[in-house]
Design an enzyme around this catalytic site. Structure first.
Site, mmCIF file in Angstrom:
data_model
loop_
_atom_site.group_PDB
_atom_site.id
_atom_site.type_symbol
_atom_site.label_atom_id
_atom_site.label_comp_id
_atom_site.label_asym_id
_atom_site.label_seq_id
_atom_site.Cartn_x
_atom_site.Cartn_y
_atom_site.Cartn_z
ATOM 1 N N CYS A 1 0.802 -1.222 0.000
ATOM 2 C CA CYS A 1 0.000 0.000 0.000
ATOM 3 C C CYS A 1 0.838 1.276 0.000
ATOM 4 O O CYS A 1 0.461 2.258 -0.635
ATOM 5 C CB CYS A 1 -0.982 -0.002 1.165
ATOM 6 S SG CYS A 1 -0.225 -0.188 2.795
ATOM 7 N N LYS B 1 -6.401 -9.212 10.711
ATOM 8 C CA LYS B 1 -6.234 -7.769 10.537
ATOM 9 C C LYS B 1 -7.570 -7.191 10.099
ATOM 10 O O LYS B 1 -8.105 -7.528 9.038
ATOM 11 C CB LYS B 1 -5.159 -7.466 9.503
ATOM 12 C CG LYS B 1 -4.933 -5.967 9.297
ATOM 13 C CD LYS B 1 -3.843 -5.696 8.272
ATOM 14 C CE LYS B 1 -3.623 -4.225 8.057
ATOM 15 N NZ LYS B 1 -2.570 -3.946 7.045
ATOM 16 N N ARG C 1 -1.717 5.831 8.594
ATOM 17 C CA ARG C 1 -1.853 6.112 7.170
ATOM 18 C C ARG C 1 -1.300 7.483 6.819
ATOM 19 O O ARG C 1 -0.776 7.684 5.729
ATOM 20 C CB ARG C 1 -3.314 5.958 6.741
ATOM 21 C CG ARG C 1 -3.751 4.494 6.756
ATOM 22 C CD ARG C 1 -5.187 4.276 6.359
ATOM 23 N NE ARG C 1 -5.508 2.843 6.396
ATOM 24 C CZ ARG C 1 -6.709 2.342 6.228
ATOM 25 N NH1 ARG C 1 -7.726 3.162 6.000
ATOM 26 N NH2 ARG C 1 -6.913 1.037 6.285
ATOM 27 N N LYS D 1 -4.680 -7.525 14.923
ATOM 28 C CA LYS D 1 -4.512 -6.086 14.726
ATOM 29 C C LYS D 1 -5.857 -5.472 14.352
ATOM 30 O O LYS D 1 -6.503 -5.971 13.425
ATOM 31 C CB LYS D 1 -3.487 -5.831 13.612
ATOM 32 C CG LYS D 1 -3.256 -4.357 13.295
ATOM 33 C CD LYS D 1 -2.313 -4.174 12.125
ATOM 34 C CE LYS D 1 -2.122 -2.688 11.828
ATOM 35 N NZ LYS D 1 -1.266 -2.460 10.650
ATOM 36 N N SER E 1 -1.692 2.691 15.785
ATOM 37 C CA SER E 1 -1.456 4.134 15.859
ATOM 38 C C SER E 1 -2.599 4.885 16.520
ATOM 39 O O SER E 1 -2.370 5.800 17.327
ATOM 40 C CB SER E 1 -1.212 4.680 14.446
ATOM 41 O OG SER E 1 -2.331 4.424 13.601
ATOM 42 N N TYR F 1 4.045 1.594 19.631
ATOM 43 C CA TYR F 1 4.791 2.847 19.528
ATOM 44 C C TYR F 1 5.242 3.326 20.899
ATOM 45 O O TYR F 1 6.024 4.281 20.999
ATOM 46 C CB TYR F 1 3.929 3.906 18.831
ATOM 47 C CG TYR F 1 3.493 3.459 17.450
ATOM 48 C CD1 TYR F 1 4.355 3.561 16.369
ATOM 49 C CD2 TYR F 1 2.244 2.877 17.246
ATOM 50 C CE1 TYR F 1 3.977 3.117 15.111
ATOM 51 C CE2 TYR F 1 1.859 2.425 15.992
ATOM 52 C CZ TYR F 1 2.728 2.542 14.929
ATOM 53 O OH TYR F 1 2.359 2.087 13.690
#
Length: 323
Positions: A119, A192, A202, A245, A271, A310
């Protein structure tokens, strides 16, 4: 007789002795974003505390990860060139490939994982080869396997296909084995979901689709039994680790997978989950350290062996302070 469970909560020492789940730096995989260019370390606005790195700026990060005893890194690449077939994704001198080689030069300790998808590299932003406005599953498998092979050639220890094409784990395993990379393992993004929690990623990766959405290949968030079928198929095709996920909204899926399959299980604390905590903390609404710790402990309690987050660097520092 009155039962008194509170006796085992009386003070910090006894609470520590009977604690069922623990976080360790070794539990974490840190996702990083690498970009073409030089002398680049630019904070990602949607992911505060995380950065776009050019390959020449990875040295301090890798040194810090070694010092914090974080064992896993996940590399995402952002190319300068995009096209219909994601050619930069399987370019042996592509951004991920260069980053993997550099990380391997810098550290003998880090286990290097790479995201295998199209992607970020396609002009249309979808995770495979298009047939009109539809992603063609079987045509995409050849390219996905080629990407994984190029990562293995660069030195990746593990490849992680995130595209959700049917049969991609088997296609990757066959091509890796055929080329002498049977030692390179696969972590499959097995369950996912087509989630709203991916927005900050994104932006960071420049991977939003140019039309439509990904609901025809990523999973419906309403389904959990389907996730078990997806995980089972990936195991049959040769996945070494399976992943759920996002993580927080799908803890029931993590627990179902852990109970049903005797397999190492990863959870991706994505995220949107990270950025919501950061935003609330910046507004003074929450105690960030306490919330992040509780969030990641919840994933361990649900059954995750590995947490991709993260928060890896910050959590490792907090754990070191507590030791």
């Amino acid at each position: 007789m009155l039962k008194r469970p509170r006796r085992l909560r009386e003070n910090a020492s006894i609470r520590a002795m009977v604690r069922e789940n623990h976080l360790r730096p070794e539990d974490f995989v840190y996702p990083i974003f690498v970009v073409e260019g030089e002398n680049i370390k630019k904070e990602i606005s949607s992911l505060p505390g995380n950065y776009h790195y050019s390959v020449d700026m990875l040295d301090d990060l890798i040194k810090e990860m070694d010092e914090l005893k974080i064992k896993g890194i996940m590399v995402f690449g952002i190319p300068n060139h995009k096209d219909e077939c994601a050619s930069e994704a399987f370019n042996d001198n592509g951004i991920v490939q260069k980053a993997v080689r550099r990380i391997k030069e810098l550290s003998k300790e880090l286990f290097v994982m790479t995201d295998v998808c199209m992607c970020q590299y396609t002009s249309h932003g979808h995770c495979g080869i298009l047939d009109g406005h539809r992603v063609h599953n079987d045509k995409s498998l050849e390219y996905i396997a080629k990407i994984a092979l190029s990562h293995a050639k660069a030195g990746a220890d593990m490849v992680a296909p995130s595209d959700m094409m049917d049969g991609r784990v088997g296609a990757i395993r066959s091509l890796l084995d055929l080329n002498g990379y049977e030692h390179v393992s696969i972590m499959a993004y097995s369950a996912k979901y087509a989630s709203a929690f991916y927005g900050p990623f994104r932006e960071a990766a420049g991977s939003a689709p140019q039309f439509g959405d990904r609901k025809s290949y990523q999973m419906d968030p309403a389904n959990s039994n389907e996730a078990m079928r997806e995980i089972e198929l990936d195991i049959e095709e040769g996945a070494d680790i399976v992943m759920v996920k996002p993580a927080m909204a799908f803890m029931d899926v993590i627990r179902m997978a852990k109970d049903r399959f005797n397999m190492p299980l990863a959870a991706y604390n994505v995220s949107g989950e990270y950025s919501m905590v950061k935003a609330a903390a910046q507004l003074g609404y929450i105690n960030e350290r306490a919330i992040a710790t509780e969030m990641l402990l919840g994933l361990k309690r649900a059954g995750a062996d590995i947490i991709i987050t993260y928060y890896s660097l910050e959590m490792a520092k907090w754990l070191r302070e507590e030791a």
